[in-house]
Design a protein around this motif. Structure first.
Motif, PDB file in Angstrom:
ATOM      1  N   CYS A 186     -50.207  36.334  47.310  1.00 15.03           N
ATOM      2  CA  CYS A 186     -50.524  35.471  46.179  1.00 15.03           C
ATOM      3  C   CYS A 186     -49.475  35.509  45.058  1.00 15.03           C
ATOM      4  N   GLN A 187     -48.464  36.333  45.186  1.00 19.93           N
ATOM      5  CA  GLN A 187     -47.522  36.507  44.069  1.00 19.93           C
ATOM      6  C   GLN A 187     -46.812  35.213  43.706  1.00 19.93           C
ATOM      7  N   SER A 188     -46.423  34.462  44.733  1.00 21.21           N
ATOM      8  CA  SER A 188     -45.711  33.204  44.445  1.00 21.21           C
ATOM      9  C   SER A 188     -46.468  31.996  44.978  1.00 21.21           C
ATOM     10  N   GLU A 207     -60.371  33.306  46.459  1.00 22.62           N
ATOM     11  CA  GLU A 207     -61.226  34.187  47.256  1.00 22.62           C
ATOM     12  C   GLU A 207     -62.642  33.619  47.351  1.00 22.62           C
ATOM     13  N   VAL A 208     -63.209  33.714  48.547  1.00 19.58           N
ATOM     14  CA  VAL A 208     -64.574  33.227  48.785  1.00 19.58           C
ATOM     15  C   VAL A 208     -65.360  34.343  49.468  1.00 19.58           C
ATOM     16  N   GLU A 243     -57.894  32.229  50.521  1.00 16.61           N
ATOM     17  CA  GLU A 243     -57.142  31.023  50.867  1.00 16.61           C
ATOM     18  C   GLU A 243     -55.861  30.985  50.036  1.00 16.61           C
ATOM     19  N   ILE A 244     -54.739  30.813  50.728  1.00 16.00           N
ATOM     20  CA  ILE A 244     -53.435  30.885  50.071  1.00 16.00           C
ATOM     21  C   ILE A 244     -52.578  29.704  50.526  1.00 16.00           C
ATOM     22  N   SER A 278     -49.720  27.476  54.788  1.00 14.79           N
ATOM     23  CA  SER A 278     -51.169  27.576  54.546  1.00 14.79           C
ATOM     24  C   SER A 278     -51.658  28.820  55.264  1.00 14.79           C
ATOM     25  N   ILE A 279     -52.209  29.742  54.512  1.00 17.10           N
ATOM     26  CA  ILE A 279     -52.623  31.039  55.072  1.00 17.10           C
ATOM     27  C   ILE A 279     -54.039  31.332  54.628  1.00 17.10           C
ATOM     28  N   VAL A 280     -54.854  31.781  55.584  1.00 16.09           N
ATOM     29  CA  VAL A 280     -56.210  32.230  55.273  1.00 16.09           C
ATOM     30  C   VAL A 280     -56.371  33.637  55.846  1.00 16.09           C
TER      31      VAL A 280
END
Length: 250
Positions: free
Chosen positions: A169-171, A177-178, A188-189, A200-202
Motif C-alpha cells: 500500500c505504500q505507493s 480492507e474489508v 484490495e490494492i 490489481s492485487i487482492v
C-alpha cells in the motif's frame, strides 16, 4: 363317536374271537385306544412341521455379530477416504479459480490454470531447485485467459510467512480492507502508472496467518511479456475469486 369308528371297533373286537363271544366293553376300549393313537400321530406331525419352520427362520432371528460368519456380510468399510496430495489440491484450486473466472467474466476465452505446490512458479514454467526458504509459498500458479487484446494471465500465491498486505500500500492509489464473516481480512490494492492502473492485487489474510494473493498486471505475468495499457482484471473480480466459499484455501 362316529359310525365309522364304531364299525372299525366292532371289526377289531371280533377279528381274533369267535363270533358268539362279543364283549361291548372291549369294543369301546379298543376304539378309544385307536383314537388316542391317531391323536398322537397328528401331534407328532404338527411338532415336526414346527421344528422345520423354526430351523428355516432361525438364521434371520439370530443377531448378526460383526465377528461371526452370519454377520460377515454386514461389515462396512470404515476407513477414511484418502486425502489429496498437495500438488493435486493446488491444481484443484487452480481449476476452481478458472471456472469461477469464466462465470465472473464470460467474455474471456481459453481459460485454464497451472498450479503446483512447494514454491513459486518462475517463468518460463520452471521451479527453483534451491532449498525452500521460510518465506516460500505453499502453492502458486497462474490462471490463463484470452481477452480482446490477446492471451494473458493472473498470478496466485498462497501460504504462510508471506509479506503483509499493507506492504503493497505504500505507493498504491487504492488500499482498502474489508473484514470477512469468518474473521479473515481482504485487502484490495491498485497501483498506477500515470493515469492507468498497472496492478490489481487482492490479499486475503486468515486468522491462522495463511494468506492468499491474486494479482493481475498490465502484462502477462506468466511470461513477463505482452505489455498492455492497463490491467485485464480489476479488484472487484479478484475479491470475488479469493472469497469464493467453494474454494478451500487453508
Amino acid at each position: 363317536m362316529s359310525e365309522q369308528e364304531i364299525r372299525e371297533g366292532m371289526l377289531l373286537a371280533v377279528w381274533d374271537e369267535p363270533p358268539l363271544d362279543f364283549d361291548p366293553d372291549t369294543l369301546i376300549r379298543r376304539v378309544e385306544q385307536k383314537k388316542s393313537r391317531r391323536r398322537a400321530l397328528v401331534a407328532v406331525g404338527v411338532a415336526t412341521a414346527m421344528i422345520a419352520v423354526a430351523s428355516l427362520a432361525l438364521p434371520g432371528l439370530l443377531p448378526r455379530d460383526r465377528d461371526s460368519q452370519l454377520g460377515a456380510d454386514t461389515t462396512t468399510n470404515s476407513s477414511a477416504p484418502p486425502t489429496l496430495s498437495v500438488d493435486k489440491k493446488a491444481q484443484r484450486i487452480g481449476d476452481q479459480l478458472a471456472q469461477r473466472l469464466e462465470q465472473q467474466v464470460p467474455d474471456f476465452k481459453d481459460i485454464g490454470a497451472g498450479f503446483h505446490s512447494g514454491g513459486r512458479t518462475y517463468p518460463p514454467y520452471s521451479t527453483s531447485n534451491a532449498q525452500k526458504r521460510p518465506d516460500e509459498p505453499e502453492l502458486s500458479g497462474f490462471v490463463y485467459f484470452t481477452d480482446l487484446l490477446g492471451p494473458t494471465s493472473m498470478e496466485v500465491v498462497a501460504g504462510k510467512n508471506q509479506p503483509i498486505a499493507t506492504a503493497f500500500c505504500q505507493s498504491a492509489v487504492l488500499c482498502h480492507e474489508v473484514q470477512q464473516p469468518d474473521g479473515s481480512v481482504v485487502t484490495e490494492i491498485e497501483l498506477a502508472e500515470g493515469a492507468d492502473i498497472s496492478s490489481s492485487i487482492v490479499v486475503r489474510t486468515f486468522r491462522s496467518g495463511y494468506t492468499v494473493k491474486i494479482g493481475a498486471y498490465n502484462y502477462n505475468v506468466s511470461t513477463q511479456l505482452g505489455l498492455r495499457q492497463t490491467v485485464p482484471v480489476r479488484v472487484g473480480v479478484l475479491t470475488a475469486l479469493v472469497t469464493d466459499p467453494a474454494i478451500n484455501w487453508e
